[in-house]
Design a protein around this motif. Structure first.
Motif, short mmCIF file in Angstrom:
data_model
loop_
_atom_site.label_atom_id
_atom_site.label_comp_id
_atom_site.label_asym_id
_atom_site.label_seq_id
_atom_site.Cartn_x
_atom_site.Cartn_y
_atom_site.Cartn_z
N GLY A 94 -7.19 -67.18 -37.93
CA GLY A 94 -8.39 -67.96 -38.20
C GLY A 94 -9.53 -67.70 -37.24
N GLN A 95 -9.24 -67.05 -36.15
CA GLN A 95 -10.28 -66.74 -35.18
C GLN A 95 -11.03 -65.46 -35.56
N GLU A 96 -12.21 -65.35 -35.03
CA GLU A 96 -13.01 -64.14 -35.23
C GLU A 96 -12.64 -63.10 -34.18
N VAL A 97 -12.69 -61.85 -34.58
CA VAL A 97 -12.43 -60.77 -33.63
C VAL A 97 -13.44 -59.65 -33.85
N ILE A 98 -13.85 -59.04 -32.78
CA ILE A 98 -14.76 -57.90 -32.84
C ILE A 98 -14.12 -56.71 -32.15
N LEU A 99 -14.00 -55.64 -32.88
CA LEU A 99 -13.46 -54.40 -32.34
C LEU A 99 -14.63 -53.44 -32.10
N ARG A 100 -14.60 -52.81 -30.95
CA ARG A 100 -15.74 -52.00 -30.55
C ARG A 100 -15.40 -50.52 -30.47
N CYS A 101 -16.38 -49.72 -30.79
CA CYS A 101 -16.21 -48.27 -30.82
C CYS A 101 -17.49 -47.62 -30.30
N VAL A 102 -17.31 -46.57 -29.52
CA VAL A 102 -18.44 -45.73 -29.16
C VAL A 102 -18.16 -44.35 -29.75
N PRO A 103 -18.86 -44.00 -30.81
CA PRO A 103 -18.64 -42.69 -31.44
C PRO A 103 -19.15 -41.56 -30.55
N ILE A 104 -18.84 -40.35 -30.91
CA ILE A 104 -19.36 -39.19 -30.21
C ILE A 104 -20.88 -39.16 -30.38
N SER A 105 -21.58 -38.84 -29.32
CA SER A 105 -23.01 -39.14 -29.24
C SER A 105 -23.87 -38.47 -30.30
N ASN A 106 -23.57 -37.27 -30.72
CA ASN A 106 -24.42 -36.61 -31.71
C ASN A 106 -23.91 -36.78 -33.13
N HIS A 107 -22.92 -37.63 -33.31
CA HIS A 107 -22.38 -37.87 -34.65
C HIS A 107 -23.20 -38.91 -35.39
N LEU A 108 -23.28 -38.74 -36.70
CA LEU A 108 -24.14 -39.60 -37.50
C LEU A 108 -23.37 -40.46 -38.51
N TYR A 109 -22.11 -40.11 -38.73
CA TYR A 109 -21.32 -40.78 -39.76
C TYR A 109 -20.14 -41.48 -39.08
N PHE A 110 -19.93 -42.72 -39.46
CA PHE A 110 -18.95 -43.53 -38.76
C PHE A 110 -18.01 -44.19 -39.76
N TYR A 111 -16.79 -44.40 -39.31
CA TYR A 111 -15.74 -44.89 -40.20
C TYR A 111 -14.82 -45.84 -39.46
N TRP A 112 -14.23 -46.75 -40.22
CA TRP A 112 -13.10 -47.52 -39.74
C TRP A 112 -11.92 -47.32 -40.69
N TYR A 113 -10.76 -47.16 -40.09
CA TYR A 113 -9.50 -47.07 -40.82
C TYR A 113 -8.53 -48.05 -40.18
N ARG A 114 -7.49 -48.38 -40.92
CA ARG A 114 -6.45 -49.18 -40.30
C ARG A 114 -5.08 -48.60 -40.66
N GLN A 115 -4.13 -48.90 -39.82
CA GLN A 115 -2.76 -48.44 -40.03
C GLN A 115 -1.81 -49.58 -39.70
N ILE A 116 -1.24 -50.15 -40.73
CA ILE A 116 -0.19 -51.15 -40.51
C ILE A 116 1.03 -50.42 -39.98
N LEU A 117 1.74 -51.08 -39.09
CA LEU A 117 2.85 -50.45 -38.38
C LEU A 117 3.79 -49.73 -39.32
N GLY A 118 3.99 -48.44 -39.08
CA GLY A 118 4.93 -47.65 -39.85
C GLY A 118 4.41 -47.16 -41.19
N GLN A 119 3.16 -47.46 -41.48
CA GLN A 119 2.60 -47.07 -42.77
C GLN A 119 1.50 -46.02 -42.59
N LYS A 120 0.93 -45.63 -43.70
CA LYS A 120 -0.08 -44.58 -43.63
C LYS A 120 -1.43 -45.18 -43.22
N VAL A 121 -2.34 -44.30 -42.89
CA VAL A 121 -3.68 -44.70 -42.48
C VAL A 121 -4.51 -44.98 -43.74
N GLU A 122 -5.23 -46.11 -43.72
CA GLU A 122 -6.01 -46.52 -44.88
C GLU A 122 -7.50 -46.62 -44.54
#
Lengths: 115, 113
Positions: free
Chosen positions: A16-44
């Motif tokens: 029920g709480q809010e969470v913020i996950l932070r990322c610093v991409p590579i500096s000259n990159h323009l396209y950004f993505y988030w994926y998740r991987q539940i334990l033992g499963q594939k990346v989504e």
């Protein structure tokens, strides 16, 4: 070699709480993505982001999720009201240019544990 | 819906042996990537395959792509313990620069000394 950095490495949050996950991409990159991987499963795929707007999102990325690039370096994923099933490893990735000859570069991930 | 399947899911092999991991995908794509993941770690890019017949080699690993068969292979030659990891293939899907990756199920490789 430039790399994608993610913080924190591990986040424990009450359901029920809010969470913020932070990322610093590579500096000259323009396209950004988030994926998740539940334990033992594939990346989504969760979401892609370019030019300060979402390019595409998956059905996992519902109204509880949002992304933001608040300044020139950070890229964040917010989960507004966490659920138990949000427990997973979350990976940020970035890529440069419009060509696909360069692979997406992934960060080390944030392990999110919802109690 | 694009589906990406790998086999085998688990592979236990002796050092010095050869083996191949297969990656099948369901719709047309000529952009395929192989990644390695060590336990609890991130995804490390191994190969980028961008055209039919593409073959890339790095050390004991060789990857190939057959877009007509919608098949990519990752061949391991004379395996060593350090190759123990989970290997994922990923197919790129999208347009206009943002290509999401659809990952395979992963192959967990264990090389026994």
């Amino acid at each position: 070699e430039p790399e994608v950095t993610q913080t924190p490495s591990h986040q424990v949050t009450q359901m029920g709480q809010e969470v913020i996950l932070r990322c610093v991409p590579i500096s000259n990159h323009l396209y950004f993505y988030w994926y998740r991987q539940i334990l033992g499963q594939k990346v989504e795929f969760l979401v892609s982001f370019y030019n300060n707007e979402i390019s595409e999102k998956s059905e996992i990325f519902d109204d509880q999720f949002s992304v933001e690039r608040p300044d020139g370096s950070n890229f964040t994923l917010k989960i507004r009201s966490t659920k138990l099933e949000d427990s997973a490893m979350y990976f940020c990735a970035s890529s440069e240019g419009q060509g696909y000859d360069q692979p997406q570069h992934f960060g080390d991930g944030t392990r999110l544990s919802i109690l | 819906e694009l589906k990406v399947e790998q086999n085998p899911l688990f592979l236990s092999m002796q050092e010095g042996k050869n083996y191949t991991i297969y990656c099948n995908y369901s719709t047309t794509s000529d952009r395929l990537y192989w990644y390695r993941q060590d336990p609890g770690k991130s995804l490390e890019s191994l190969f980028v395959l961008l055209s039919n017949g593409a073959v890339k080699q790095e050390g004991r690993l060789m990857a190939s792509l057959d877009t007509k068969a919608r098949l990519s292979t990752l061949h391991i030659t004379a395996a060593v313990h350090d190759l123990s990891a989970t290997y994922f293939c990923a197919v790129a899907k999208g347009a206009s620069g943002t290509y999401k990756y659809i990952f395979g199920t992963g192959t967990r490789l264990k090389v026994l000394a």
